[in-house]
Design a protein around this motif. Structure first.
Motif, PDB file in Angstrom:
ATOM      1  N   TRP A   1       0.828  -1.216   0.000  1.00  0.00           N
ATOM      2  CA  TRP A   1       0.000   0.000   0.000  1.00  0.00           C
ATOM      3  C   TRP A   1       0.858   1.260   0.000  1.00  0.00           C
ATOM      4  O   TRP A   1       0.485   2.271  -0.597  1.00  0.00           O
TER       5      TRP A   1
ATOM      6  N   HIS B   1       2.334   1.652  -3.573  1.00  0.00           N
ATOM      7  CA  HIS B   1       1.268   2.127  -4.466  1.00  0.00           C
ATOM      8  C   HIS B   1       0.966   3.608  -4.227  1.00  0.00           C
ATOM      9  O   HIS B   1       0.879   4.396  -5.174  1.00  0.00           O
ATOM     10  N   SER B   2       0.827   3.995  -2.963  1.00  0.00           N
ATOM     11  CA  SER B   2       0.497   5.390  -2.642  1.00  0.00           C
ATOM     12  C   SER B   2       1.573   6.348  -3.124  1.00  0.00           C
ATOM     13  O   SER B   2       1.277   7.420  -3.674  1.00  0.00           O
TER      14      SER B   2
ATOM     15  N   ASP C   1      -5.027   5.524   0.179  1.00  0.00           N
ATOM     16  CA  ASP C   1      -5.197   4.091   0.434  1.00  0.00           C
ATOM     17  C   ASP C   1      -5.081   3.715   1.915  1.00  0.00           C
ATOM     18  O   ASP C   1      -5.204   2.539   2.256  1.00  0.00           O
TER      19      ASP C   1
ATOM     20  N   LYS D   1      -7.573   1.417   3.931  1.00  0.00           N
ATOM     21  CA  LYS D   1      -7.536  -0.052   3.825  1.00  0.00           C
ATOM     22  C   LYS D   1      -6.839  -0.665   5.029  1.00  0.00           C
ATOM     23  O   LYS D   1      -7.295  -1.673   5.580  1.00  0.00           O
ATOM     24  N   MET D   2      -5.722  -0.066   5.447  1.00  0.00           N
ATOM     25  CA  MET D   2      -5.017  -0.602   6.614  1.00  0.00           C
ATOM     26  C   MET D   2      -5.829  -0.423   7.888  1.00  0.00           C
ATOM     27  O   MET D   2      -5.702  -1.206   8.836  1.00  0.00           O
TER      28      MET D   2
ATOM     29  N   GLU E   1      -3.473  -7.921   1.631  1.00  0.00           N
ATOM     30  CA  GLU E   1      -2.705  -8.520   0.554  1.00  0.00           C
ATOM     31  C   GLU E   1      -3.041 -10.004   0.462  1.00  0.00           C
ATOM     32  O   GLU E   1      -3.659 -10.571   1.350  1.00  0.00           O
TER      33      GLU E   1
ATOM     34  N   HIS F   1     -13.050   1.467   2.566  1.00  0.00           N
ATOM     35  CA  HIS F   1     -11.847   2.168   3.036  1.00  0.00           C
ATOM     36  C   HIS F   1     -11.940   3.673   2.846  1.00  0.00           C
ATOM     37  O   HIS F   1     -11.386   4.443   3.637  1.00  0.00           O
TER      38      HIS F   1
ATOM     39  N   ARG G   1      -1.218  -9.081  -7.426  1.00  0.00           N
ATOM     40  CA  ARG G   1      -2.111  -9.243  -6.277  1.00  0.00           C
ATOM     41  C   ARG G   1      -2.296 -10.729  -5.999  1.00  0.00           C
ATOM     42  O   ARG G   1      -1.862 -11.578  -6.769  1.00  0.00           O
TER      43      ARG G   1
END
Length: 574
Positions: free
Chosen positions: A338, A341-342, A374, A377-378, A389, A403, A467
């Motif tokens: 994440w 990606h961010s 993002d 999501k966490m 993941e 999220h 993924r």
């Protein structure tokens, strides 16, 4: 800082200010022995004692990692100072912050001397701090069938411990979280296993680690006996290494090992090999993101300075070293997906916005929002969604769509979140022109140009990442997917993105006809590779290489044939 519930025998209240000042002055200087809380908040922050001015009746504290606190919010706020000693717990109350000054990651707090002191006697709760060279590993199991989080023991008592965990792995560790199994492993192979309760989670100074305070729970007499032995042996080792026991001191077998290469007094070294200045700058941004997420996870005021400072770093690097930055983005292999990606979305969206004069002035806000988009999501990770993941069940993937709402709710009371950040990026980055996106199923004219750009950048990067349910795609495959779906993605911004990054984007793995694999490091004005890092020769039994070549040397590699998927060759950029 203590992380255990003291075994209370008696409590004494002191209101003699002169006596209280003397007690404060005598406190030892230990990073995690002193802590403060603000007002009625349950959040606890490690501090050090800087000085006492008896004449002015003031106390100066240094808050060690203050990025989760805005300096202005502390002024005139009541503080509680806590200290833990071997035999008693001290709580100083009715301090008031008079002046707060930021010094990089720290806050220097000038406050009035406390007017009330509560002392609590403790029975058999001695806390021993491990020296840096003392190695005791640990694993934290939160959820069933999930790999444990690993770390290092920092101090130990019969009631609890202070743990050190990499910031990159700390997101699931929240205040009041139950730890199903905590296993501490000592150099001689002995282990101690227990359940625990998380008392506090804080960044550890300017390091890339988090300090996790835990209290042990359900410890029966046998556990307490075992803990007494471990604490005594740890203290014995500390005394021996410090040379404080003279001839009568001996090392503890607990910290001895027959493991090859083990050295009892080996210094702890943080590996920074091959960390270029560009990668180091990006790692500092990732550290700031982890600190911001820790604040959100633990219900503290999110430190806006973290993300604004990070956005400024990225924009400065974009303007000065654009192509080098794109390559460095692919060298963060130890960071969670994440975060990678961010960062990629933030940099590439910022680059696209800066290239458009009409929107360039919005670049800073756009990059800040992309860095955050993002994080929600966490914040959803729990027993029902132990990881974001790997292979996710359909219900988990549906739940993950919440999220956006979770993040916006966490940021609801912040006064720095602008409409551009909230509405055009965070809320709309997952929307599609035909209304098939989420969370609001917006369509067509309801999506601004910034939102349309964000959707393109976010999707390209997501598709190129492997993924749990599918392999990653090459850039050309991702471009083709978006370009042939004009009902979902704005074709103008798809085209502009391709023009900015070409068909062989920096960081891509390419194959030459001579059987060589190489990472693209630099492009020319037409989007063709002009500098590569050659890493593999397929014609020579997979010979590994590390040669940087410019276009004038490409003839020895053959002609450029195709983009390749790195995971098929077990390769990561460096």
């Amino acid at each position: 800082m203590d992380s255990s519930e003291p075994d209370t025998a008696s409590q004494i209240e002191v209101r003699d200010t002169e006596h209280i000042a003397g007690v404060v002055d005598a406190l030892s200087y230990y990073t995690h022995a002193l802590s403060i809380s603000v007002g009625t908040s349950s959040a606890v922050y490690p501090v050090t004692l800087h000085r006492i001015d008896q004449k002015r009746q003031t106390l100066s504290l240094s808050l060690l990692d203050a990025q989760s606190i805005e300096a202005g919010e502390l002024v005139n706020q009541p503080l509680t100072l806590r200290a833990e000693e071997d035999t008693q717990a001290l709580r100083f109350e009715q301090l008031v912050a008079l002046e707060v000054v930021r010094e990089e990651d720290r806050l220097r707090i000038e406050c009035s001397l406390p007017k009330v002191l509560h002392t609590t006697s403790k029975r058999n709760d001695r806390r021993v701090t491990l020296l840096n060279a003392m190695r005791a590993g640990l694993s934290i199991s939160l959820y069933e069938n999930e790999a444990p989080i690993t770390g290092r023991l920092r101090n130990l008592s019969i009631g609890g411990a202070l743990l050190e965990v990499a910031l990159a792995n700390s997101a699931p560790l929240r205040v009041d979280e139950f730890i199903a199994q905590l296993v501490i492993s000592f150099p001689n192979g002995e282990t101690f296993s227990t359940m625990a309760h998380i008392r506090h989670v804080n960044p550890a100074g300017r390091s890339r680690f988090a300090a996790i305070g835990v209290s042990f729970i359900n410890t029966d007499p046998a556990h307490e006996q075992r803990l007494t032995y471990l604490v005594n042996e740890t203290e014995r080792e500390v005394v021996y290494r410090n040379g404080e026991g003279g001839r009568m001191s001996f090392p503890s077998p607990l910290y001895s090992s027959n493991e090859p290469g083990y050295q009892r007094n080996a210094k702890r070294v943080h590996k920074k090999s091959e960390e270029t200045p560009m990668v180091a700058a990006l790692l500092e941004v990732t550290r700031q993101l982890h600190i911001f997420l820790l604040a959100l996870q633990n219900r503290r005021t999110p430190p806006s300075r973290c993300v604004f400072h990070s956005a400024d770093i990225l924009l400065r690097l974009l303007e000065k070293h654009r192509q080098n930055l794109f390559y460095a983005l692919h060298c963060l292999n130890d960071e969670p997906a994440w975060v990678q990606h961010s960062l990629n979305v933030a940099v590439r969206l910022g680059d696209l916005v800066l290239s458009e004069p009409e929107y360039a002035h919005k670049a800073r806000e756009v990059v800040v929002a992309a860095l955050l988009h993002d994080m929600g999501k966490m914040m959803l990770v729990d027993d029902s969604l132990p990881s974001i993941e790997g292979q996710l069940a359909p219900r988990q993937r549906d739940h993950l769509r919440s999220h956006v709402a979770v993040l916006l709710e966490a940021l609801e009371d912040t006064d720095w979140l602008t409409p551009i950040m909230r509405d055009e990026v965070i809320e709309c980055i997952n929307e599609r022109l035909d209304g098939s996106g989420y969370p609001k199923e917006l369509k067509g004219e309801a999506l601004s140009a910034i939102a349309r750009m964000a959707g393109v950048v976010d999707t390209v990067d997501a598709m190129m990442r492997t993924r749990g349910d599918r392999p990653g795609k090459t850039a050309i495959e991702a471009y083709r997917y978006l370009y042939h779906r004009p009902e979902c993605f704005d074709k103008y911004w798809v085209t502009r993105y391709i023009q900015r990054h070409g068909f062989y984007p920096i960081g891509s793995l390419v194959k030459f006809s001579g059987g060589y694999l190489a990472w693209v490091m630099e492009l020319d004005g037409s989007g063709q590779p002009q500098r590569v890092r050659v890493v593999r020769s397929l014609s020579r039994e997979g010979r590994t290489m590390n040669d940087i070549l410019s276009r004038v040397d490409f003839a020895q590699l053959g002609t450029l044939e195709a983009l390749m998927r790195p995971e098929g060759f077990g390769l990561v950029p460096y």
